[in-house]
Motif scaffolding. Structure first.
Motif, PDB file in Angstrom:
ATOM      1  N   SER A 192       0.820  -1.201   0.000  1.00 19.32           N
ATOM      2  CA  SER A 192       0.000   0.000   0.000  1.00 19.32           C
ATOM      3  C   SER A 192       0.865   1.267   0.000  1.00 19.32           C
ATOM      4  O   SER A 192       0.551   2.247  -0.672  1.00 19.32           O
ATOM      5  N   HIS A 241      -3.740   2.577  -2.533  1.00 18.86           N
ATOM      6  CA  HIS A 241      -4.910   1.697  -2.494  1.00 18.86           C
ATOM      7  C   HIS A 241      -6.156   2.489  -2.859  1.00 18.86           C
ATOM      8  O   HIS A 241      -6.139   3.722  -2.873  1.00 18.86           O
ATOM      9  N   ARG A 273     -10.306   3.238  -2.169  1.00 22.04           N
ATOM     10  CA  ARG A 273     -11.243   3.290  -1.056  1.00 22.04           C
ATOM     11  C   ARG A 273     -11.970   1.944  -0.882  1.00 22.04           C
ATOM     12  O   ARG A 273     -12.395   1.332  -1.858  1.00 22.04           O
ATOM     13  N   ALA A 301      -9.508   1.705   4.890  1.00 24.27           N
ATOM     14  CA  ALA A 301      -9.170   2.433   3.659  1.00 24.27           C
ATOM     15  C   ALA A 301     -10.367   3.328   3.302  1.00 24.27           C
ATOM     16  O   ALA A 301     -11.211   2.956   2.487  1.00 24.27           O
ATOM     17  N   LYS A 332      -5.811   6.396  -1.933  1.00 24.96           N
ATOM     18  CA  LYS A 332      -4.530   6.967  -1.483  1.00 24.96           C
ATOM     19  C   LYS A 332      -3.450   6.626  -2.497  1.00 24.96           C
ATOM     20  O   LYS A 332      -3.287   5.457  -2.864  1.00 24.96           O
TER      21      LYS A 332
END
Ligand code: ATP
Ligand code: MG
Length: 381
Positions: free
Chosen positions: A78, A83, A85, A91, A95
């Motif tokens: 990650s 990653h 959502r 999460a 991101k």
């Protein structure tokens, strides 16, 4: 994990080896190819990676450093790739990964030899396609232009033979190979490095900078430096913290430098030894500089088994080096009342940490031809 500003880094040394490393850095900086840097712990692999970035055409871009050791797979993936959502608990939003944060820059993957088999596959896929697929996404998100520099203190061909590192990944990473030799193979750099870090730490801690005697220099030159430049730096700081006055003699040096060289394996063992010396250092400083008693600074930690016998002996040794082997003075030095003398000695004897005082009464050193010998010491008393 860090995204660094281009702070100044220096690779000190005058040896042929360092000149060669500097030339290789310039050569690697001119090309955009991947670099694999190998060498024992503390030799300067990260310094080399930074210099390659700073001297390259990507210097205006970012240098992102990711340490692959100690991160669980999912977190490392990650961090690198990002990653989407909802891809895992927590999460909450999309991101981006660090690889996306260094467009036209450099990503330094440190301790790449520690990557799990699964992460090796993920990295290989990225290297083959240049595409970033965030965790939880069903297709690639973007392509990035980053240069990859990796480092490890593992022997990757050996890991390949043992089946713990992928050969195809190794060939991808190993385009330009730089091997940084240990400090003991460029011992002529020791005086310069030591002077540099001693001056630096004396200034930091506002203490007088001592002159290094020839005998002390001989000890530094005869030592094997298993922790390499990081260890040398650590020794310089410990000496600065002791604020020993105008001259630095062999007796002012940490005792491990005075013993005949143990055969310390590079890597984990050396790192553990350094971590321990930091704990010992911190405890002795609390007693020597901040007036804390041995009974509160050391005793409870030792009884809780968070301090080894070797560490306790080292603490006793540090004290005896200052008191010239006198245990009564040691009691005062470590901030215990005089009447605790018997209790203190009883405690040390019980745990087999009562060191013979005789060897602290002289400087039993004979330095020469690159090795340091300790003269025979009197029998335990
Ligand atoms: N040639 C050098 N001149 C000055 N300082 C150096 C030099 N080489 C290394 N150092 C210093 O020694 C320390 C260790 O260097 P670095 O972190 O680059 O080692 P490393 O090989 O990455 O170690 P590890 O394998 O443990 O991660 C750092 O504080 C660094 O600044
Ligand atoms: Mg490193």
């Amino acid at each position: 994990m860090s995204v660094s500003p281009n702070s100044e880094v220096r690779l000190l040394g005058k040896s042929e080896i360092v000149r060669g490393i500097l030339a290789d850095i310039d050569c690697a900086a001119r090309s955009g190819a991947k670099v694999l840097i190998t060498g024992e712990t503390g030799v300067g692999k990260e310094v080399v990676a930074r210099l390659i970035h700073q001297r390259s055409a990507r210097a205006a871009g970012k240098l992102v450093t990711v340490n692959c050791a100690g991160l669980p797979d999912s977190l490392l993936e990650s961090e690198l790739f990002g990653h989407v959502r909802g891809s895992f608990t927590g999460a909450y939003r999309d991101k981006p990964g660090l690889l996306e944060m260094a467009p036209n820059g450099t990503v330094f993957l440190d301790e790449v030899g520690e990557m799990s088999a699964r992460m090796q596959v993920v990295l290989l896929r990225f290297l083959e396609t240049g595409e970033i697929q965030r965790i939880g996404a069903d297709r690639s998100h973007t392509r990035v232009n980053v240069r990859l520099i990796t480092a490890t203190n593992r022997d990757l061909p050996k890991e390949i033979a043992a089946g713990t590192f992928r050969e195809d990944l190794f060939f991808r990473l190993n385009v330009i190979r730089m091997t940084i030799p240990p400090l003991r193979e460029r011992i002529e750099d020791v005086p310069l490095l030591f002077e540099h870090y001693l001056a630096y730490y004396c200034e930091q801690h506002h203490v007088e900078r001592p002159e290094i005697t020839q005998a002390a220099l001989d000890v530094l030159l005869g030592y094997r430096w298993p922790g390499n430049i990081r260890e040398l730096r650590n020794v310089a700081e410990r000496i600065a913290l002791k604020s020993i006055g105008q001259v630095l003699r062999p007796a002012d040096l940490p005792s491990e430098l005075l013993r005949p060289a143990p055969q310390v394996a590079p890597g984990a063992a050396a790192a553990a030894a350094l971590a321990h010396s930091a704990q010992v250092e911190e405890m002795t400083q609390r007693m020597l500089r901040h007036g804390e008693s041995f009974w509160s600074a050391v005793y409870p930690v030792f009884m809780a088994r968070d301090l080894t016998r070797a560490d306790l002996r080292r603490i006793v040794e540090i004290g005896l080096e200052s008191t010239n082997g006198n245990y009564r003075l040691l009691v005062a030095l470590y901030n215990m009342p005089n009447e605790d003398y018997k209790r203190f000695l009883g405690f040390l004897r019980k745990h087999n940490c009562h060191l013979p005082f005789q060897r602290f009464r002289t400087i039993p050193l004979r330095a020469g031809s690159g090795t340091v010998h300790r003269a025979p010491v009197a029998a335990a008393g």
